[in-house]
Design an enzyme around this catalytic site. Structure first.
Site, short mmCIF file in Angstrom:
data_model
loop_
_atom_site.label_atom_id
_atom_site.label_comp_id
_atom_site.label_asym_id
_atom_site.label_seq_id
_atom_site.Cartn_x
_atom_site.Cartn_y
_atom_site.Cartn_z
N VAL A 12 56.80 12.57 22.16
CA VAL A 12 57.35 11.02 21.89
C VAL A 12 56.09 10.00 21.91
O VAL A 12 56.04 9.13 21.04
CB VAL A 12 58.00 10.78 23.48
N LYS A 36 43.52 18.55 22.65
CA LYS A 36 44.65 17.96 21.77
C LYS A 36 43.85 16.65 21.14
O LYS A 36 44.07 16.42 19.98
CB LYS A 36 45.62 17.48 22.71
N THR A 122 61.55 9.68 29.24
CA THR A 122 62.65 9.86 30.06
C THR A 122 62.52 9.92 31.69
O THR A 122 62.05 11.04 31.92
CB THR A 122 63.79 10.81 29.47
N PHE A 153 65.06 7.26 21.61
CA PHE A 153 66.20 7.68 21.35
C PHE A 153 65.83 8.72 19.92
O PHE A 153 66.53 8.96 18.94
CB PHE A 153 67.30 6.84 20.98
N CYS A 264 65.68 17.75 25.28
CA CYS A 264 66.50 16.55 25.94
C CYS A 264 67.80 16.93 26.55
O CYS A 264 67.73 16.60 27.68
CB CYS A 264 66.58 15.47 24.96
N LYS A 267 67.81 19.19 29.74
CA LYS A 267 66.87 18.48 30.87
C LYS A 267 67.86 17.31 31.33
O LYS A 267 67.95 17.06 32.64
CB LYS A 267 65.80 18.13 30.30
N ARG A 332 62.53 25.49 22.69
CA ARG A 332 63.01 25.23 24.41
C ARG A 332 64.59 25.20 24.33
O ARG A 332 65.31 24.52 23.59
CB ARG A 332 62.51 23.94 24.69
C1 UDX Z 1 68.50 14.35 21.30
C2 UDX Z 1 68.97 13.02 21.08
O1 UDX Z 1 69.75 13.17 19.56
C3 UDX Z 1 68.17 12.06 20.86
O2 UDX Z 1 68.45 10.66 20.83
C4 UDX Z 1 67.27 11.98 22.05
O3 UDX Z 1 66.17 11.12 22.18
C5 UDX Z 1 66.58 13.31 22.47
O4 UDX Z 1 67.59 14.43 22.52
P1 UDX Z 1 67.03 16.26 19.82
O5 UDX Z 1 67.21 16.98 21.05
O6 UDX Z 1 65.87 15.93 19.11
O7 UDX Z 1 67.41 14.75 20.15
O8 UDX Z 1 68.22 16.91 18.90
P2 UDX Z 1 69.67 16.78 18.47
O9 UDX Z 1 69.80 16.32 16.96
O10 UDX Z 1 70.57 15.57 19.39
O11 UDX Z 1 70.57 18.11 18.75
C6 UDX Z 1 70.49 18.64 20.05
C7 UDX Z 1 71.19 19.99 20.11
O12 UDX Z 1 72.48 19.77 19.94
C8 UDX Z 1 70.73 20.98 19.00
O13 UDX Z 1 70.67 22.28 19.70
C9 UDX Z 1 72.10 20.85 17.83
O14 UDX Z 1 72.01 22.19 17.25
C10 UDX Z 1 73.07 20.55 18.77
N1 UDX Z 1 74.07 19.92 18.10
C11 UDX Z 1 73.98 18.45 17.68
C12 UDX Z 1 75.39 20.63 18.10
O15 UDX Z 1 75.48 21.62 18.39
N2 UDX Z 1 76.40 19.98 17.50
C13 UDX Z 1 76.31 18.68 16.99
O16 UDX Z 1 77.21 18.03 16.20
C14 UDX Z 1 74.98 17.91 17.03
#
Ligand code: UDX
Length: 441
Positions: A12, A36, A122, A153, A264, A267, A332
């Site tokens: 982030v 880092k 967050t 987001f 995200c 958690k 994760r």
């Molecule tokens: C998420 C939120 O989208 C983002 O706005 C927030 O700030 C952080 O958390 P991220 O964790 O990077 O982002 O991934 P995301 O694309 O949202 O997918 C999360 C999980 O849901 C993945 O395991 C993905 O495979 C799964 N997923 C997503 C589904 O199983 N089906 C879907 O339709 C969409």
């Protein structure tokens, strides 16, 4: 141009720091992790995120972006300070905000003039108030500052795009002045008419949790619909597509799969559910979302076991995809972890392959047979489980795949392969929510 410090150079912090410098500000990314910061100073990006390398390079070379371990000085030099340190999950489900607390103390010690303290991490609702209290107790009574909650987001894999072209910017500020300064930080977006939502601090903190928990709920919902589709002979893809045509529902986040993972959703759903319980306003929908997701992950190993005649013992499985989603090396809470663990627990073995996440998974499972291509991972295996929807798995030559496997058995947890083709070639297969071959697949 403002002088801005971003504390924390994780995913982030780094994306936000580089993005804000791209908006034309002078940004110092500060972190106590010396190694880092040295890597970043040497032009090395410690995480895999498409477009981040280029964004960092561009702003470093135009001297708007720099990296430092001197957090104290970086605080003193800045007009706006972003807190972007990690808030991992504790064993009890709550978010661990100790890093945020210690950054608040560093800010308190170094607050030499009016500044905006802005949290991007967050954090549980109420953390803003706590940060304000910590800082107030450390500074002279006449020293002023404002506090802002400005949640991110960002999706892994498209974080740069999400930062530079967001749907909205949420600014929960303690004063109009602070809101105006933050709007200036995001000036290019403001000029582009990106919606800027001005709220109080608690509302901004709530928006982040409510949005993520809702998206997670949508996924768990469609996963349960998928499971029922299997029982009644319906095709979940067609169901989701038709549902999504309703503007009130929207087609996004209605893709069924092996359960959500990442840093995200797991958690944040736990954190909001715990907070809701503590405050006496339990969120039963989110408790159900979490349970459904845990069940969905386990269900995938049950499906694979069924395909293998009811046991993993003595079987070798090619696991394709280790990251929790494509375009990231983050494993994760990935559903592949549950899958691998079940296979190993029940006496099977795993050949694992991910285009970029092998190394990360090796930290969790050091003794798997890690492969360099899907072909190597599928050679002489009893079954293949597709766990992540990387494009390269979509394009696999299924005739060739069948020819190298011991038995033509495949579990497609992301529904990316053509069922028609799989059955024509003679695969025994399963997926999520599509027991029937619809006319258009
Ligand atoms: C998420 C939120 O989208 C983002 O706005 C927030 O700030 C952080 O958390 P991220 O964790 O990077 O982002 O991934 P995301 O694309 O949202 O997918 C999360 C999980 O849901 C993945 O395991 C993905 O495979 C799964 N997923 C997503 C589904 O199983 N089906 C879907 O339709 C969409």
């Amino acid at each position: 141009m403002k002088r801005i410090t971003v504390i924390g150079t994780g995913y982030v912090g780094l994306v936000s720091g580089a993005g804000i410098s791209d908006f034309g500000h002078q940004v110092f990314c500060a972190d106590i992790n010396v190694e880092k910061i040295h890597r970043l100073q040497n032009g090395e990006i410690p995480i895999y995120e498409p477009g981040l390398d280029e964004l960092v390079k561009r702003n470093v070379s135009s001297q708007r972006l720099s990296f430092t371990v001197d957090v104290n000085q970086a605080v003193r030099d800045a007009e706006v300070i972003f807190i972007a340190v990690g808030t991992p999950q504790r064993n009890n489900g709550e978010a661990d905000i100790s890093a945020v607390e210690s950054v608040a103390r560093v800010i308190g010690e170094n607050l030499n003039s009016y500044k905006i303290i802005c949290t991007k991490s967050t954090v549980p609702i109420g953390t803003g108030e706590m940060i304000i209290k910590i800082i107030k107790e450390m500074i002279p009574v006449d020293r002023r500052f404002d506090y802002v909650s400005n949640p991110e987001f960002l999706r892994e894999g498209s974080a740069v795009k999400d930062f530079l072209w967001p749907d909205r910017v949420v600014i929960g500020a303690t004063s109009k002045k602070a809101f105006a300064i933050l709007r200036d930080v995001y000036r290019p977006l403001y000029l582009n008419e990106t919606p800027m939502v001005h709220t109080n601090v608690a509302t901004a903190e709530m928006i982040k949790y409510a949005a993520n928990a809702f998206l997670a709920l949508k996924i768990s919902y469609i996963n349960e619909v998928a499971n029922l589709c299997e029982k009644v002979g319906a095709d979940v893809h067609q169901v989701a597509k038709a549902m999504g045509k309703d503007g009130r529902i929207s087609p996004k986040f209605l893709h069924p799969g092996p359960g959500y993972g990442g840093s995200c959703f797991p958690k944040d759903t736990h954190a909001i559910a715990e907070l809701a319980r503590k405050k006496g306003a339990p969120m039963n929908t989110i408790d159900a979302t979490i349970n459904t997701n845990t069940y969905q992950k386990k269900r995938m190993s049950e499906k694979l076991k069924d395909l293998l005649g009811g046991h993993f013992s003595g079987k070798t499985v090619g696991v394709l995809g280790l990251a929790f989603k494509p375009n990231t090396d983050d494993v994760r809470e990935s559903s592949s972890i549950t899958m691998i663990q079940s296979i190993l627990d029940e006496g099977g073995s795993v050949k694992a392959y991910d285009p970029i996440a092998n190394k990360e998974m090796e930290e969790l499972f050091p003794n798997l047979n890690y492969c360099h291509s899907w072909i190597e991972a599928c050679e002489a295996v009893d079954a293949v489980a597709i766990m992540t929807d990387w494009n390269e798995f979509r394009g696999m030559d299924l005739h060739y795949l069948k020819s190298i496997m011991k038995a033509p058995i495949i579990l497609d947890t992301r529904n990316i392969l053509s069922m028609k083709q799989l059955s024509e070639i003679g695969f025994e297969f399963d997926n999520v929510g599509r027991k029937v071959i619809s006319h258009d697949y």
